[in-house]
Every structure is written in structure tokens, then in C-alpha cells.
Design an enzyme around this catalytic site. Structure first.
Site, PDB file in Angstrom:
ATOM      1  N   HIS A 118       2.088   6.092  -1.044  1.00 23.30           N
ATOM      2  CA  HIS A 118       2.302   5.695   0.177  1.00 23.30           C
ATOM      3  C   HIS A 118       1.157   4.649   0.749  1.00 23.30           C
ATOM      4  CE1 HIS A 118       4.390   5.263   3.913  1.00 23.30           C
ATOM      5  NE2 HIS A 118       4.631   6.845   4.270  1.00 23.30           N
TER       6      HIS A 118
ATOM      7  N   MET B 113      -1.760   0.009  -8.139  1.00 23.00           N
ATOM      8  CA  MET B 113      -1.697   0.263  -7.086  1.00 23.00           C
ATOM      9  C   MET B 113      -1.494  -1.095  -6.254  1.00 23.00           C
ATOM     10  SD  MET B 113      -1.541   3.345  -6.297  1.00 23.00           S
ATOM     11  CE  MET B 113      -1.062   4.162  -7.738  1.00 23.00           C
ATOM     12  N   GLY B 114      -0.817  -1.157  -5.002  1.00 19.41           N
ATOM     13  CA  GLY B 114      -0.409  -2.356  -4.292  1.00 19.41           C
ATOM     14  C   GLY B 114       0.471  -2.974  -4.844  1.00 19.41           C
TER      15      GLY B 114
ATOM     16  N   HIS C  58       7.643  -1.752  -4.474  1.00 23.28           N
ATOM     17  CA  HIS C  58       8.347  -1.033  -3.594  1.00 23.28           C
ATOM     18  C   HIS C  58       9.801  -0.561  -3.608  1.00 23.28           C
ATOM     19  CE1 HIS C  58       9.166  -0.485   0.884  1.00 23.28           C
ATOM     20  NE2 HIS C  58       8.080  -0.822   1.095  1.00 23.28           N
TER      21      HIS C  58
ATOM     22  N   ASP D 168      -0.003  -3.149   1.057  1.00 24.46           N
ATOM     23  CA  ASP D 168      -1.571  -2.731   0.466  1.00 24.46           C
ATOM     24  C   ASP D 168      -2.327  -3.456  -0.057  1.00 24.46           C
ATOM     25  OD1 ASP D 168      -1.039  -0.307   2.255  1.00 24.46           O
ATOM     26  OD2 ASP D 168       0.239   0.518   0.477  1.00 24.46           O
TER      27      ASP D 168
ATOM     28  N   ARG E 165       0.301   2.863  12.356  1.00 23.78           N
ATOM     29  CA  ARG E 165       1.752   3.499  12.009  1.00 23.78           C
ATOM     30  C   ARG E 165       1.997   4.627  13.312  1.00 23.78           C
ATOM     31  NH1 ARG E 165       5.021   3.260   7.551  1.00 23.78           N
ATOM     32  NH2 ARG E 165       4.203   0.915   7.914  1.00 23.78           N
TER      33      ARG E 165
END
Ligand code: COA
Length: 389
Positions: A235, A270-271, A274, A325, A350
Site C-alpha cells: 500500500h 514496487m510502484g 494496482h 508511488d 490521506r
């Protein structure tokens, strides 16, 4: 008995489990805060496309939109800003708690602890009326950056810099971390990142805050739990992992081969990827533009060259696209932040989405309590310990 034990006598009844693993595709409630549309790669906050908000608004206007359902006019913004600015200080006790944490604890643990402490300090903790919850949401919005910046300074062995009341949230955060405010374009790039990170429907951390709220627990407990969920690398923690990965690659000319090797080893990069967007993340083009601006300002193209190579291979080979990200990681790095503060910055943003969802959940609540299909041992009787072999 291992954790993945399945009773050999278990007769699978797949029709009983009517949601997919990870709740994929499950619509579990209604919400008027935001809508992610994977077909059009779009994201709206209360009806407004996030790209429009990022280009035309400052973060405070978006926070107001989250809470009040409308963008503020000048007078409303002024009033909102003055309330937010009046709450920026944290108590010396809260500062002391942050300072007392082990030097090596992750800044996400520090902010989680700081928010929890904030709940201990608020005598209205059990008052969840809309007016009080709104006031607490603004308190969180105002105080979280102060906690994060305090931790930033303490971890570097530096003195705390108190917040200033005549600066925007973004300017003030730079001031509290570095003792100075960078060029306007850098502040804008940071502000844009906060807007893009502000809200994203029923993601894991927001869902967590709604589950906690559904038990009629308080806004601080829900936010603390949200921070815990956001910390994970699948996340929010991904923005830090992206930068660690880029530093590991080190040289843009090695990025293509690095990605090919990673894919051959079935490594999760990573990044990328989704749960909802499968054709690209609506927020990426805007953040990429501002990451590129950072590269131009810093006269350092290395990270964006690496970005292009990694993206090209991943899209060509796997048709998996970058998420927010991916550009946010190098953008924050070029702004000068330590890597382990990238996710706490995400928390600052957030918090607006979380608290808007907390208020929405509280306004029309039913405890969230799903079921599971039992696959464990069949019913058996307990033998006294003396009779167990
Ligand atoms: N790198 C490599 N492969 C990836 C990938 C990534 N980042 N993301 C997804 N995939 C692959 C999976 O290996 C899987 O392949 P398979 O079907 O051959 O097994 C397929 O794509 C589906 O992925 P899955 O993990 O089932 O998707 P999910 O919806 O459960 O998970 C994420 C979504 C975001 C958790 C996942 O894409 C991920 O771990 N990304 C990296 C972490 C990250 O950037 N998180 C920030 C999200 S905003």
C-alpha cells in the site's frame, strides 16, 4: 497445526464464498467522497477530476472539499485556513513522546504513536457528533505534519522547529523540516502530491478506518489503524520501496536489464500494478509531470531516465503500469526528504480522505462484520492434558 491447514474432510462449497480473495471486485457500501473509474482511468473527488484539482487548487481547498462537499470560496478558505493554522502546535507532552521513541523506529510508527497520543489528550474523544468530528479532522490535518516534521528533526539529532501560522500546509512542512522554504515550483510539486494522495475510495487503509469507525470507536483510533494499514509496502509503503529500488539500480543504463532480471525472478516490482486500475493510474501523468519538473529544477535527470526505462520494459513485457508511488518516490527524493519519510507524507495527505470517510461511515453506520467459510478441524472434544500424547 500450520496456519495454512485445511481439514482433509472439508468439502469445498465455493458458492458459499461469494467474494474473491482480497475482496477483489466487491462493492461493500456506497460513498460520495470519491470515485475511481478504471475504464476511463479517472478519479474524481466529490465530482471534480483530481488532475483539475491538482493544477488549480492548493491542498487546503481539497481538504475543505473532502469535509464540506464543495470547494471553498475565498472567505470560506480563509476561515478554514485560520482554524487549521490555529491547531498546528502539538503539546510538549506529545513532542516528548515522539522524542522518546527509539531512534531507529520507522517514522510511520512515530506518527501512528503521535496520533494515538493525540486521542489520549482530547477530552472529547467519545464525542462523535458531526461538528466535533469535523473539528477533530481539522486538528489531525493540522497536527500530523508537525509530528512528522518533529520526528524528522529528532531522527537527525536536530532541534524541533515550531510551525508557523502564516504559511500554507506545504510551505510550513518544508519550514519545519528544513528551516527554509524552497522555490515556488518545489512547493507546488509537493502540494500536488498531497492532492493526488488525499483520497482513493475504499483502499485498504480507508477501509480499515471505516471498519474501526463502524464499531463506534473514535476518529483517533480509526486514523491510528489507517496509518498501520498504510505502512505496508503493498500500500503506501511502496513509495519508499520505489526509491530504494532506484538507488539499488543506481545507473539508468542498467535499469532495463534490472527489470528483465526482476521479471525473470518473478519479483514484485514496487510502484507498479494496482488492484483497481489495470490500464494505468489516473494520478500518474500529473505526478510524473511534477517529478520531471523536480528533475529540471535539480538539474538531475538520472531518476527520470530510470523511470522511463523501467516503465517501458514493464509495460512491454507485462502490461502492468506504474501507480502513483512510482513518480512520487523520486519526486520526494529530489525535494530532499529522507526516504523513510515518504509514507508519513502520504499520511499527511490521506488524513483528509480517511477522516471524510470516517465521518461518512459515522453518519450512516452499521457495524462491518463479514463472515468466513470455516475450513479447519471438524468438531472434537477436549482431552485433559494428562491424556494427550
Ligand atoms: N510487479 C510484478 N508483477 C506484478 C506486480 C508488480 N508490481 N503487480 C502485479 N503483478 C502481477 C502479479 O504477479 C500477478 O501475476 P500472475 O497473475 O502471473 O500471478 C498479476 O500481476 C496480478 O497481480 P496481483 O498481485 O494479484 O494484484 P493485486 O490486485 O492483488 O495487487 C498490488 C495489487 C498493488 C498490491 C500489486 O500490484 C503490487 O503488489 N504492486 C507493488 C506494490 C505497490 O506498488 N503498491 C502500491 C499500490 S498503489
Amino acid at each position: 497445526m500450520s496456519q495454512d491447514y485445511v481439514n482433509p474432510d472439508y468439502v469445498p462449497e465455493p458458492e458459499k464464498v461469494n467474494t474473491k480473495k482480497g475482496l477483489e471486485g466487491a462493492v461493500i457500501d456506497t460513498s460520495s467522497v470519491s470515485k475511481v473509474n478504471p475504464d476511463t482511468n479517472s478519479l474524481i473527488y466529490r465530482g471534480y477530476p483530481v488532475q483539475d484539482l491538482a493544477e488549480n487548487c492548493q491542498f487546503e481547498e481539497v481538504a475543505y472539499l473532502m469535509y464540506k462537499n464543495e470547494l471553498p470560496n475565498k472567505a470560506q478558505l480563509k476561515e478554514f485556513e485560520s482554524l487549521e493554522r490555529s491547531y498546528r502546535d502539538i503539546t510538549k507532552e506529545n513532542l516528548g513522546v515522539i522524542k522518546a521513541l527509539p531512534q531507529k523506529c520507522h517514522p510511520m510508527d512515530s506518527v501512528r504513536t503521535g496520533v494515538s497520543f493525540l486521542g489520549c489528550e482530547d477530552e472529547r474523544v467519545w464525542d462523535a457528533s458531526p461538528a466535533t468530528n469535523y473539528d477533530k479532522a481539522v486538528r489531525l490535518l493540522a497536527k500530523i505534519p508537525t509530528m512528522v516534521a518533529a520526528d524528522y528533526r529528532f531522527k537527525k539529532g536536530l532541534d524541533f522547529i515550531p510551525p508557523k501560522k502564516d504559511l500554507s500546509i506545504s510551505e510550513n512542512f518544508f519550514h519545519m523540516c528544513f528551516g527554509q522554504i524552497p522555490e515556488k515550483e518545489v512547493v507546488k510539486a509537493f502540494d500536488v502530491s498531497l492532492i493526488l494522495y488525499a483520497e482513493h475510495s475504499f483502499n485498504a487503509s480507508t477501509f480499515t478506518t471505516r471498519v474501526v469507525t463502524s464499531t463506534e470507536s473514535d476518529i483517533y483510533s480509526a486514523t491510528t489503524a489507517g496509518i498501520g494499514a498504510l505502512k505496508g509496502p503493498l500500500h503506501g509503503g511502496a513509495n519508499e520501496m520505489v526509491m530504494h529500488m532506484m538507488l539499488e539500480i543506481a545507473d539508468p543504463t542498467k535499469a532495463e536489464q534490472w527489470m528483465l532480471d526482476a521479471l525473470a525472478k518473478k519479483r514484485k516490482v514496487m510502484g507498479f500494478g494496482h488492484r483497481v486500475y489495470k490500464k494505468g493510474d489516473s494520478r500518474v501523468p500529473t505526478m510524473k509531470k511534477y517529478a520531471q519538473k523536480m528533475a529540471d529544477i535539480k538539474n538531475d535527470q538520472k531518476w527520470m531516465q530510470m523511470y522511463e526505462s523501467l516503465e517501458k520494459v514493464m509495460v512491454e513485457k507485462k502490461k502492468i503500469y506504474p501507480n502513483l508511488d512510482f513518480p512520487a518516490g523520486p519526486a520526494y527524493y529530489m525535494m530532499g526528504f529522507e526516504i523513510d519519510f515518504f509514507t508519513p507524507i502520504f499520511v499527511m495527505a490521506r488524513t483528509t480522505g480517511w477522516t471524510a470517510h470516517i465521518m461518512e461511515q459515522a453518519s450512516s453506520n452499521r457495524i462491518i462484520r463479514p463472515l468466513s467459510e470455516y475450513i479447519g478441524a471438524g468438531q472434537r472434544s477436549v482431552q485433559p492434558i494428562s491424556e494427550r500424547g
